[in-house]
Design an enzyme around this catalytic site. Sequence first.
Site, short mmCIF file in Angstrom:
data_model
loop_
_atom_site.label_atom_id
_atom_site.label_comp_id
_atom_site.label_asym_id
_atom_site.label_seq_id
_atom_site.Cartn_x
_atom_site.Cartn_y
_atom_site.Cartn_z
N HIS A 1 -17.35 2.67 0.69
CA HIS A 1 -16.79 1.52 1.43
C HIS A 1 -17.14 1.56 2.91
O HIS A 1 -17.17 2.62 3.54
CB HIS A 1 -15.27 1.49 1.26
CG HIS A 1 -14.65 0.23 1.75
ND1 HIS A 1 -13.85 0.17 2.86
CD2 HIS A 1 -14.76 -1.04 1.28
CE1 HIS A 1 -13.47 -1.08 3.06
NE2 HIS A 1 -14.00 -1.83 2.10
N ASP B 1 0.79 -1.25 0.00
CA ASP B 1 0.00 0.00 0.00
C ASP B 1 0.82 1.30 0.00
O ASP B 1 0.51 2.23 0.76
CB ASP B 1 -0.95 0.01 1.21
CG ASP B 1 -1.97 -1.13 1.17
OD1 ASP B 1 -1.91 -1.95 0.24
OD2 ASP B 1 -2.81 -1.21 2.09
N HIS C 1 -10.70 0.83 -2.62
CA HIS C 1 -12.06 0.87 -2.08
C HIS C 1 -13.06 1.52 -3.02
O HIS C 1 -12.76 2.55 -3.65
CB HIS C 1 -12.07 1.66 -0.77
CG HIS C 1 -11.22 1.08 0.32
ND1 HIS C 1 -11.18 -0.26 0.62
CD2 HIS C 1 -10.37 1.69 1.20
CE1 HIS C 1 -10.36 -0.45 1.64
NE2 HIS C 1 -9.84 0.70 2.00
N ASP D 1 -4.61 -0.77 -1.68
CA ASP D 1 -5.91 -0.62 -1.03
C ASP D 1 -6.82 -0.01 -2.10
O ASP D 1 -6.43 0.99 -2.73
CB ASP D 1 -5.72 0.36 0.15
CG ASP D 1 -6.59 0.04 1.36
OD1 ASP D 1 -6.88 -1.14 1.61
OD2 ASP D 1 -6.96 1.01 2.06
N LYS E 1 -7.04 -5.00 -2.95
CA LYS E 1 -7.82 -5.55 -1.83
C LYS E 1 -8.73 -4.47 -1.27
O LYS E 1 -8.47 -3.27 -1.47
CB LYS E 1 -6.86 -6.06 -0.75
CG LYS E 1 -5.99 -4.95 -0.19
CD LYS E 1 -4.94 -5.49 0.75
CE LYS E 1 -4.05 -4.39 1.27
NZ LYS E 1 -4.74 -3.30 1.99
N HIS F 1 -10.48 7.09 1.72
CA HIS F 1 -9.11 6.94 1.24
C HIS F 1 -9.06 5.86 0.16
O HIS F 1 -9.90 4.96 0.13
CB HIS F 1 -8.16 6.56 2.40
CG HIS F 1 -8.47 5.22 2.99
ND1 HIS F 1 -9.46 5.03 3.94
CD2 HIS F 1 -7.94 4.00 2.75
CE1 HIS F 1 -9.52 3.75 4.26
NE2 HIS F 1 -8.62 3.09 3.55
N CYS G 1 -2.07 -2.78 7.73
CA CYS G 1 -1.92 -3.74 6.63
C CYS G 1 -0.62 -4.54 6.72
O CYS G 1 -0.62 -5.73 6.40
CB CYS G 1 -2.08 -3.04 5.30
SG CYS G 1 -3.80 -2.49 5.08
#
Length: 211
Positions: free
Chosen positions: A62, A14, A58, A56, A108, A83, A153
């Site tokens: 989310h 990330d 989203h 990441d 993810k 974010h 993470c």
Amino acid sequence: MIMDFARTALLIIDVQNDFCPGGSLAVADGDAVIIPLNTVSRHCVHKGAAVIATQDWHPHNHISFRSAQKESSAEKPALWPDHCVQGTYGAAFHEALDLKPVRLVLRKGFRPDTDSYSAFFENDRRTVTGLNGFLREAGVDTIFIGGLATDYCVLYTALDGRRLGFTTIVLLDAVRGVGYPSGSVEKALLSMEKEGVVLINSRNIIDYSLQ
Ligand code: VGL
Ligand code: ZN
């Protein structure tokens, strides 16, 4: 330490604009991970390791966003500012991160109702991302981990790595943490050590493998 790099993967977690200074969920000094990660990833790829970067990723509504919180939601995740919204500048990799060595980009957190800190499993602890399968098929038994954030993470990825039986090494100079709630970075480092995650400086990989 003798490293068979053909059985090793580097997971770059990330390193995205929103987690770097100026981003919506900025980690203090987050962009400081980039120089050591670039050095390690160029070295690792040269030695035959698989370099994998996660993102990441989203949807705009989310479940982990404070702005999207519904009273009735079953999962009670930690709440964050919006974010890493899919396709936005904030979700893009930091421009200084060298992507040339990266073999696989793994996204993810793309399901609206589940968060995913770990690169292996979503936060329901059951839904897989496919990373374990990829690593097994690539013959990997050892993972190096760097990136953001140490206490989310990186932590969950390292603990799952151990749980799945990988030799798991976190590169201390190549991670930075959110630090919320206070003490979370220290707590994360302790729980990783307790589970057998090895904590080293990234120089050690390079120094050892030059011998
Ligand atoms: C992360 C909080 C929310 C991380 C992702 O990459 O550590 N932290 N989403
Ligand atoms: Zn997130």
